[in-house]
Design a protein around this motif. Structure first.
Motif, PDB file in Angstrom:
ATOM      1  N   ILE A 213       0.859  -1.183   0.000  1.00  0.00           N
ATOM      2  CA  ILE A 213       0.000   0.000   0.000  1.00  0.00           C
ATOM      3  C   ILE A 213       0.893   1.229   0.000  1.00  0.00           C
ATOM      4  CG2 ILE A 213      -1.933  -1.117   1.210  1.00  0.00           C
ATOM      5  CD1 ILE A 213      -0.996   0.195   3.761  1.00  0.00           C
ATOM      6  N   SER A 214       0.309   2.390  -0.226  1.00  0.00           N
ATOM      7  CA  SER A 214       1.104   3.612  -0.227  1.00  0.00           C
ATOM      8  C   SER A 214       1.441   4.019   1.199  1.00  0.00           C
ATOM      9  CB  SER A 214       0.343   4.746  -0.918  1.00  0.00           C
ATOM     10  OG  SER A 214      -0.737   5.182  -0.107  1.00  0.00           O
ATOM     11  N   SER A 215       2.546   4.710   1.359  1.00  0.00           N
ATOM     12  CA  SER A 215       2.945   5.156   2.696  1.00  0.00           C
ATOM     13  C   SER A 215       1.951   6.165   3.253  1.00  0.00           C
ATOM     14  CB  SER A 215       4.355   5.751   2.660  1.00  0.00           C
ATOM     15  OG  SER A 215       4.421   6.823   1.748  1.00  0.00           O
ATOM     16  N   GLY A 216       1.359   6.972   2.366  1.00  0.00           N
ATOM     17  CA  GLY A 216       0.369   7.943   2.832  1.00  0.00           C
ATOM     18  C   GLY A 216      -0.864   7.265   3.410  1.00  0.00           C
ATOM     19  N   HIS A 217      -1.363   6.242   2.708  1.00  0.00           N
ATOM     20  CA  HIS A 217      -2.549   5.523   3.196  1.00  0.00           C
ATOM     21  C   HIS A 217      -2.227   4.804   4.501  1.00  0.00           C
ATOM     22  CE1 HIS A 217      -6.245   3.286   3.276  1.00  0.00           C
ATOM     23  NE2 HIS A 217      -5.604   2.128   3.199  1.00  0.00           N
ATOM     24  N   LEU A 218      -1.049   4.173   4.557  1.00  0.00           N
ATOM     25  CA  LEU A 218      -0.652   3.486   5.786  1.00  0.00           C
ATOM     26  C   LEU A 218      -0.593   4.468   6.950  1.00  0.00           C
ATOM     27  CD1 LEU A 218       0.379   0.969   7.275  1.00  0.00           C
ATOM     28  CD2 LEU A 218       2.697   1.581   6.538  1.00  0.00           C
ATOM     29  N   SER A 219       0.015   5.620   6.737  1.00  0.00           N
ATOM     30  CA  SER A 219       0.135   6.616   7.802  1.00  0.00           C
ATOM     31  C   SER A 219      -1.227   7.096   8.282  1.00  0.00           C
ATOM     32  CB  SER A 219       0.963   7.806   7.308  1.00  0.00           C
ATOM     33  OG  SER A 219       2.282   7.420   7.020  1.00  0.00           O
ATOM     34  N   ASP A 220      -2.142   7.330   7.332  1.00  0.00           N
ATOM     35  CA  ASP A 220      -3.478   7.807   7.699  1.00  0.00           C
ATOM     36  C   ASP A 220      -4.223   6.782   8.546  1.00  0.00           C
ATOM     37  OD1 ASP A 220      -3.029  10.142   6.343  1.00  0.00           O
ATOM     38  OD2 ASP A 220      -4.132   9.548   4.537  1.00  0.00           O
ATOM     39  N   VAL A 221      -4.184   5.512   8.123  1.00  0.00           N
ATOM     40  CA  VAL A 221      -4.910   4.455   8.831  1.00  0.00           C
ATOM     41  C   VAL A 221      -4.319   4.237  10.215  1.00  0.00           C
ATOM     42  CG1 VAL A 221      -5.476   1.996   8.873  1.00  0.00           C
ATOM     43  CG2 VAL A 221      -5.726   3.295   6.752  1.00  0.00           C
ATOM     44  N   ILE A 222      -3.006   4.160  10.301  1.00  0.00           N
ATOM     45  CA  ILE A 222      -2.360   3.883  11.595  1.00  0.00           C
ATOM     46  C   ILE A 222      -2.651   5.005  12.581  1.00  0.00           C
ATOM     47  CG2 ILE A 222      -0.183   3.503  12.769  1.00  0.00           C
ATOM     48  CD1 ILE A 222      -1.237   1.209  10.885  1.00  0.00           C
ATOM     49  N   ARG A 223      -2.602   6.251  12.120  1.00  0.00           N
ATOM     50  CA  ARG A 223      -2.891   7.361  13.026  1.00  0.00           C
ATOM     51  C   ARG A 223      -4.349   7.322  13.487  1.00  0.00           C
ATOM     52  NH1 ARG A 223      -0.782  12.399  14.343  1.00  0.00           N
ATOM     53  NH2 ARG A 223       0.892  12.271  12.801  1.00  0.00           N
ATOM     54  N   SER A 224      -5.279   7.026  12.584  1.00  0.00           N
ATOM     55  CA  SER A 224      -6.705   7.020  12.944  1.00  0.00           C
ATOM     56  C   SER A 224      -7.039   5.880  13.899  1.00  0.00           C
ATOM     57  CB  SER A 224      -7.573   6.934  11.690  1.00  0.00           C
ATOM     58  OG  SER A 224      -7.453   5.670  11.068  1.00  0.00           O
ATOM     59  N   GLN A 225      -6.350   4.733  13.759  1.00  0.00           N
ATOM     60  CA  GLN A 225      -6.662   3.564  14.583  1.00  0.00           C
ATOM     61  C   GLN A 225      -5.921   3.546  15.910  1.00  0.00           C
ATOM     62  OE1 GLN A 225      -9.034   1.143  13.991  1.00  0.00           O
ATOM     63  NE2 GLN A 225      -9.594   2.587  12.377  1.00  0.00           N
ATOM     64  N   SER A 226      -4.747   4.156  15.960  1.00  0.00           N
ATOM     65  CA  SER A 226      -3.947   4.066  17.186  1.00  0.00           C
ATOM     66  C   SER A 226      -3.762   5.401  17.892  1.00  0.00           C
ATOM     67  CB  SER A 226      -2.554   3.499  16.846  1.00  0.00           C
ATOM     68  OG  SER A 226      -1.803   4.424  16.081  1.00  0.00           O
ATOM     69  N   GLY A 227      -4.028   6.496  17.162  1.00  0.00           N
ATOM     70  CA  GLY A 227      -3.850   7.809  17.766  1.00  0.00           C
ATOM     71  C   GLY A 227      -2.429   8.311  17.753  1.00  0.00           C
ATOM     72  N   LYS A 228      -1.532   7.582  17.093  1.00  0.00           N
ATOM     73  CA  LYS A 228      -0.158   8.060  16.993  1.00  0.00           C
ATOM     74  C   LYS A 228       0.390   7.734  15.603  1.00  0.00           C
ATOM     75  CE  LYS A 228       1.886   3.964  19.231  1.00  0.00           C
ATOM     76  NZ  LYS A 228       2.668   3.490  20.399  1.00  0.00           N
ATOM     77  N   PRO A 229       1.386   8.475  15.136  1.00  0.00           N
ATOM     78  CA  PRO A 229       1.913   8.277  13.786  1.00  0.00           C
ATOM     79  C   PRO A 229       2.522   6.893  13.592  1.00  0.00           C
ATOM     80  CG  PRO A 229       2.685  10.349  14.742  1.00  0.00           C
ATOM     81  CD  PRO A 229       2.059   9.571  15.852  1.00  0.00           C
ATOM     82  N   ALA A 230       2.557   6.456  12.345  1.00  0.00           N
ATOM     83  CA  ALA A 230       3.134   5.150  12.030  1.00  0.00           C
ATOM     84  C   ALA A 230       4.598   5.076  12.459  1.00  0.00           C
ATOM     85  CB  ALA A 230       2.991   4.871  10.534  1.00  0.00           C
TER      86      ALA A 230
END
Length: 292
Positions: A213-230
């Motif tokens: 997946i793209s790094s941008g999509h990964l970063s967005d999902v991880i931040r939304s699910q965990s509350g902290k940056p990838a």
């Protein structure tokens, strides 16, 4: 993998099994002289232990806890374990490797909540009904374990499947009973990839490529699910391993730095201080003063 001076223990073959992928431990009071367990160590296998009676304290990945009566404890490969003392113990332990599950077509069991352990738990509290069910199942496992033959390992695998499934239901109920959506699954896959590769890869782009997946999509999902940056997940994993090695080994900081994939020790020192507020040497001194 280079584990510095922390030993990694494998399963030892005994008279009942022809391989080193499954073993049952049973203690009724007397505990064998295993003084090596009092030093920091790792296991290369899973261990499910039903503790009937015990009074000792253990450390798992820098977390300490007292073993409780009538409680199930579970550990995964390569967690750092320290026992404070070896006391008498009334317990049954089931130890097995990933290979044991895969050999008998049960590789999917590795995705069960108990083995994935998304909430980093170590113990399961049991009701009277749970204790009865687990005791009966452990008795079946022990009986089969002592019966050599062509069906032995298949029967052990079948009983183990029931045990892991039952304990996973308890795990889900005890820790968090929510269904996991696709974004939560991506978070868990990302964290699993970090566990596999944190020594070699320190950038979000590397993990995005592994997950296709793209790094941008990964970063967005991880931040939304965990509350902290990838990137913070990657850094946290590196810091946890650094803390383990600083506390439990006497290896020089430069060796630990190299082990974690840092070519420059001075950069590792700055990284560690930025994340913890202390230099690696200061952290080692401080923690050993608190937990001598």
């Amino acid at each position: 993998m280079n584990t510095l001076t922390v030993p990694v223990y494998s399963l030892e073959q005994d008279e009942f099994m022809s391989d080193r992928h499954f073993k049952i431990y049973h203690f009724e009071g007397d505990f064998p002289d295993r003084s090596e367990l009092l030093i920091p160590h790792r296991k290369d296998h899973y261990l499910i232990a039903f503790i009937r009676k015990a009074g000792s304290r253990q450390w798992i990945d820098m977390n300490s806890f007292d073993l409780k009566d009538n409680t199930v404890y579970f550990f995964g490969p390569h967690q750092l374990i320290v026992k404070e003392e070896v006391k008498q113990l009334w317990s049954t332990g089931i130890a097995f490797t990933k290979e044991f599950l895969s050999l008998y077509g049960n590789g999917a069991l590795l995705k069960l909540p108990l083995l994935v352990n998304p909430y980093n738990g170590y113990e399961l509290e049991l009701t009277a009904a749970d204790i009865l069910f687990i005791e009966e199942l452990l008795q079946k496992l022990q009986t089969e374990y002592r019966q050599k033959g062509e069906w032995q390992q298949k029967m052990l695998s079948a009983y183990l499947t029931v045990l892991l499934t039952y304990l996973s239901r308890l795990y889900t109920a005890q820790y968090k009973g929510n269904e996991v959506n696709s974004e939560q699954q991506l978070l868990k896959r990302f964290q699993a990839k970090i566990d596999e590769s944190y020594q070699q890869y320190h950038e979000v782009n590397d993990y995005a490529s592994m997950l296709n997946i793209s790094s941008g999509h990964l970063s967005d999902v991880i931040r939304s699910q965990s509350g902290k940056p990838a990137i913070k997940h990657i850094h946290d994993r590196l810091i946890m391993e650094a803390r383990r090695l600083l506390f439990h080994t006497d290896q020089p900081v430069k060796d630990i730095s190299f082990h974690l994939g840092f070519a420059d020790t001075s950069y590792f020192n700055r990284f560690f201080k930025r994340e913890t507020g202390l230099t690696p040497s200061a952290y080692r001194d401080q923690t050993r003063a608190i937990y001598p």
